[in-house]
Design an enzyme around this catalytic site. Structure first.
Site, short mmCIF file in Angstrom:
data_model
loop_
_atom_site.label_atom_id
_atom_site.label_comp_id
_atom_site.label_asym_id
_atom_site.label_seq_id
_atom_site.Cartn_x
_atom_site.Cartn_y
_atom_site.Cartn_z
N ASP A 57 60.65 9.74 74.85
CA ASP A 57 60.35 8.62 73.95
C ASP A 57 58.90 8.16 74.12
OD1 ASP A 57 60.41 7.07 76.36
OD2 ASP A 57 62.59 6.91 76.15
N ASP A 68 52.27 20.37 58.63
CA ASP A 68 53.35 21.34 58.74
C ASP A 68 53.40 22.29 57.53
OD1 ASP A 68 55.83 21.81 60.44
OD2 ASP A 68 56.76 21.61 58.47
N ASP A 116 51.76 14.35 63.04
CA ASP A 116 52.28 15.48 62.28
C ASP A 116 52.59 15.01 60.86
OD1 ASP A 116 53.51 18.11 61.92
OD2 ASP A 116 53.81 18.06 64.09
N HIS A 119 55.53 24.26 70.01
CA HIS A 119 56.98 24.04 70.12
C HIS A 119 57.80 25.11 69.41
CE1 HIS A 119 55.69 22.50 66.32
NE2 HIS A 119 56.94 22.46 65.90
N ASP A 120 57.14 26.03 68.70
CA ASP A 120 57.86 27.11 68.00
C ASP A 120 57.70 28.46 68.70
OD1 ASP A 120 58.56 25.36 65.91
OD2 ASP A 120 56.72 25.79 64.81
N GLU A 170 48.99 23.97 59.44
CA GLU A 170 49.81 25.10 59.90
C GLU A 170 50.03 26.03 58.71
OE1 GLU A 170 54.09 26.11 61.95
OE2 GLU A 170 53.95 24.79 60.22
C1 NOJ Z 1 56.94 24.38 61.29
C2 NOJ Z 1 57.27 23.54 62.47
O1 NOJ Z 1 56.34 23.74 63.48
C3 NOJ Z 1 58.68 23.90 62.87
O2 NOJ Z 1 59.05 23.36 64.10
C4 NOJ Z 1 59.60 23.45 61.77
O3 NOJ Z 1 60.91 23.87 62.05
C5 NOJ Z 1 59.19 24.02 60.42
N1 NOJ Z 1 57.78 23.99 60.20
C6 NOJ Z 1 59.84 23.26 59.31
O4 NOJ Z 1 59.33 21.96 59.26
#
Ligand code: NOJ
Length: 561
Positions: A29, A199, A98, A330-331, A256
């Site tokens: 948090d 994003d 973001d 994070h991906d 992104e």
């Molecule tokens: C890219 C983000 O980094 C990812 O975590 C997300 O699942 C997808 N876009 C959809 O928003």
């Protein structure tokens, strides 16, 4: 080349759910973030990129937003967020938020209205189509498995969702949608934030008519990427956003952009085009995927591919545009487990990877835990995984296609997004000091050995190495603005290059293997002075720089004048 604060900055990404929990509910948090700002200050980062903290039903951990102007209850309140921003600014740390506007949550008020009737004023905020022969309007597959369309009984039509069902795509063709987004951006900018990470922003413009994708293998659903990646109006939309919003503030932006190539990357980021400052490209993180397949189809990395790809971006954006530099987010799986050695050479190889990345030209991004070498995780059972992408893929492959669960687990261990989402390992106490409750996702069992507290206490740690890299950027302009030149292009283990600015040159030599290859260089011009800027082994200064043998996963950087 124009000077900009964001070219000189190092960015640290916080994925709030997994960062630090202050109230024992098992979920990170905002107060948890505040409690770690002194740690970030010590690391020396200039900017924090905060993954979404807005209201969300958390189908995709906050990337499905139900209210863009409010804070998620689990993370705290707007007052907490304002305190966080003030505490960051007090420490000289900037904040970028973001911006997730390719889609919203299906629980967003706009979508709740939109689905009510065909003549609802919000109908055109999203992309609705009638079915075709009793099936979806086209054959596109969603990024999280299954069709990219969902049928809605109320109006007997389908809505488009390139990601999960609960993430309907916004209709950027509708000028009202664009205005709403720009207003919302101003809402946050007027609160004093310093920019946005956007994003999948190169997905917002779709090709007219949303045609079926070619499907030679006769699959049920196929990728429709060519109809929405870098679509027909993308540059127009981004330029408009720049004019309406961004140009009125001194902020940084990073878009992104899956599927972007260097030529396009330059168009998105060249100053005079007035679109974005930099993009997250994906070429280098797709190199351990079989060509033409999705990310779960594994292939070992060939270092020559990595050099070709990163080198091309370096050269292409030399005179116009700007690169972002990242290994992790994070991906993505943890870099030390991916391109390094997370066993015997964990510390050495993590330092090597950091060196290779931070010495290139561009703005470096550090993902939480990377700065002390957190690794991938291997959970026994699929039930321990939480990520919607992973779970949907597993269910489809095992239950619909009858694939072998063991094979799929291997892909998940290698590529699954939860590798990056286990709680940050702060110390050796229970749950790694992340929470006093039960964490929403299990802690990586290696936390007793690998944690921030141990790394901060050891001056030879990965943490202190990152600190030094960040510090060096402040002291050496050549690291920011120097021209990049690749050396030994075709070597399968050595990744080496120079950076040149005026009469200063950096020689960066890294070894992406546990072997001991030779580095060879025909240096042009005599150098009167050489110093070692940073290295992950002791370097003997007597050694010639034109030829030397590397130790396993070695990295060394010479400054030559
Ligand atoms: C890219 C983000 O980094 C990812 O975590 C997300 O699942 C997808 N876009 C959809 O928003």
């Amino acid at each position: 080349m124009s000077r900009k604060w964001w070219k000189e900055a190092v960015v640290y990404q916080i994925y709030p759910r997994s960062f630090c929990d202050s109230n024992g509910d098992g979920v990170g948090d905002i107060q948890g973030i505040i409690s770690k700002l002194d740690y970030l200050k010590e690391l020396g980062v200039d900017v924090v990129w905060l993954s979404p903290v807005y209201q969300s039903p958390n189908d995709d951990n906050g990337y499905d937003i139900s209210d863009y102007r409010d804070i998620m209850d689990e993370f705290g309140t707007m007052a907490d967020w304002e305190e966080m921003l003030a505490e960051m600014h007090k420490r000289g740390i900037k904040l970028i938020m973001d911006l997730v506007v390719n889609h919203s949550s299906d629980e967003h008020a706009w979508f709740v209205e939109s689905r009510k009737s065909k003549d609802n004023p919000y109908r055109d905020y999203y992309i609705w189509r009638p079915g075709k022969d009793g099936k979806e309007p086209n054959n596109w597959e969603a990024a999280f498995s299954g069709p990219a369309w969902n049928y809605d009984e109320t109006t007997d039509e389908y809505y488009l969702h390139l990601f999960a069902k609960k993430q309907p795509d916004l209709n950027w063709e509708n000028p009202k949608v664009r205005e709403e987004v720009y207003d919302m951006m101003k809402f946050w900018l007027d609160k004093g934030i310093d920019g946005f990470r956007m994003d999948v922003i190169n997905f917002i413009s779709k090709v007219d008519g949303l045609p079926d994708a070619p499907n030679p293998e006769g699959k049920k659903y196929v990728s429709g990427h060519q109809y929405f990646m870098n679509g027909p109006r993308i540059h127009e939309f981004l330029h408009e956003m720049n004019k309406e919003v961004l140009s009125q503030y001194d902020v940084m932006t990073v878009g992104e952009m899956p599927g972007v190539n260097p030529e396009e990357g330059k168009m998105y980021t060249a100053d005079e085009r007035e679109e974005l400052n930099m993009v997250f490209q994906f070429e280098h993180v797709d190199l351990d995927t079989q060509p033409g397949k999705n990310k779960w189809h594994l292939k070992p990395l060939d270092l020559r591919d990595l050099k070709r790809s990163l080198g091309k971006w370096q050269v292409e954006l030399e005179d116009a545009g700007w690169n972002s530099l990242y290994w992790n987010n994070h991906d993505q799986p943890r870099i030390v487990s991916r391109f390094g050695d997370d066993k015997e050479y964990r510390e050495i190889s993590a330092k090597m990877l950091a060196t290779c990345l931070h010495m290139m030209k561009g703005t470096p991004y550090i993902y939480q835990g990377e700065e002390f070498g957190m690794t991938n995780v291997r959970f026994e059972s699929i039930d321990q995984y939480k990520d919607i992408e992973t779970l949907n893929m597993y269910n489809e492959r095992v239950h619909e296609y009858g694939d072998d669960p063991e094979d799929i687990m291997t892909s998940i261990y290698t590529k699954g997004r939860d590798n990056a989402r286990t709680p940050v390992q702060w110390d050796e106490s229970e749950y790694a000091g992340f929470t006093t409750g039960t964490p929403w996702i299990e802690v990586n069992p290696n936390y007793k050995e690998i944690n921030a507290k141990a790394a901060v206490a050891d001056t030879n740690s990965i943490f202190h190495y990152y600190r030094k890299l960040i510090q060096l950027r402040k002291e050496n302009e050549v690291m920011v603005y120097g021209k990049f030149e690749m050396l030994m292009d075709e070597h399968p283990e050595v990744f080496a290059y120079t950076r040149t600015l005026g009469n200063e040159k950096l020689l960066v030599v890294t070894n992406f293997s546990g072997n001991t290859p030779m580095f060879e260089w025909e240096s042009k011009g005599e150098r009167s002075n050489k110093e070692v800027l940073i290295s992950n082994y002791e370097v003997n200064l007597e050694e010639e720089i034109s030829s030397f043998q590397l130790k396993p996963w070695e990295a060394r950087v010479y400054k030559l004048v």
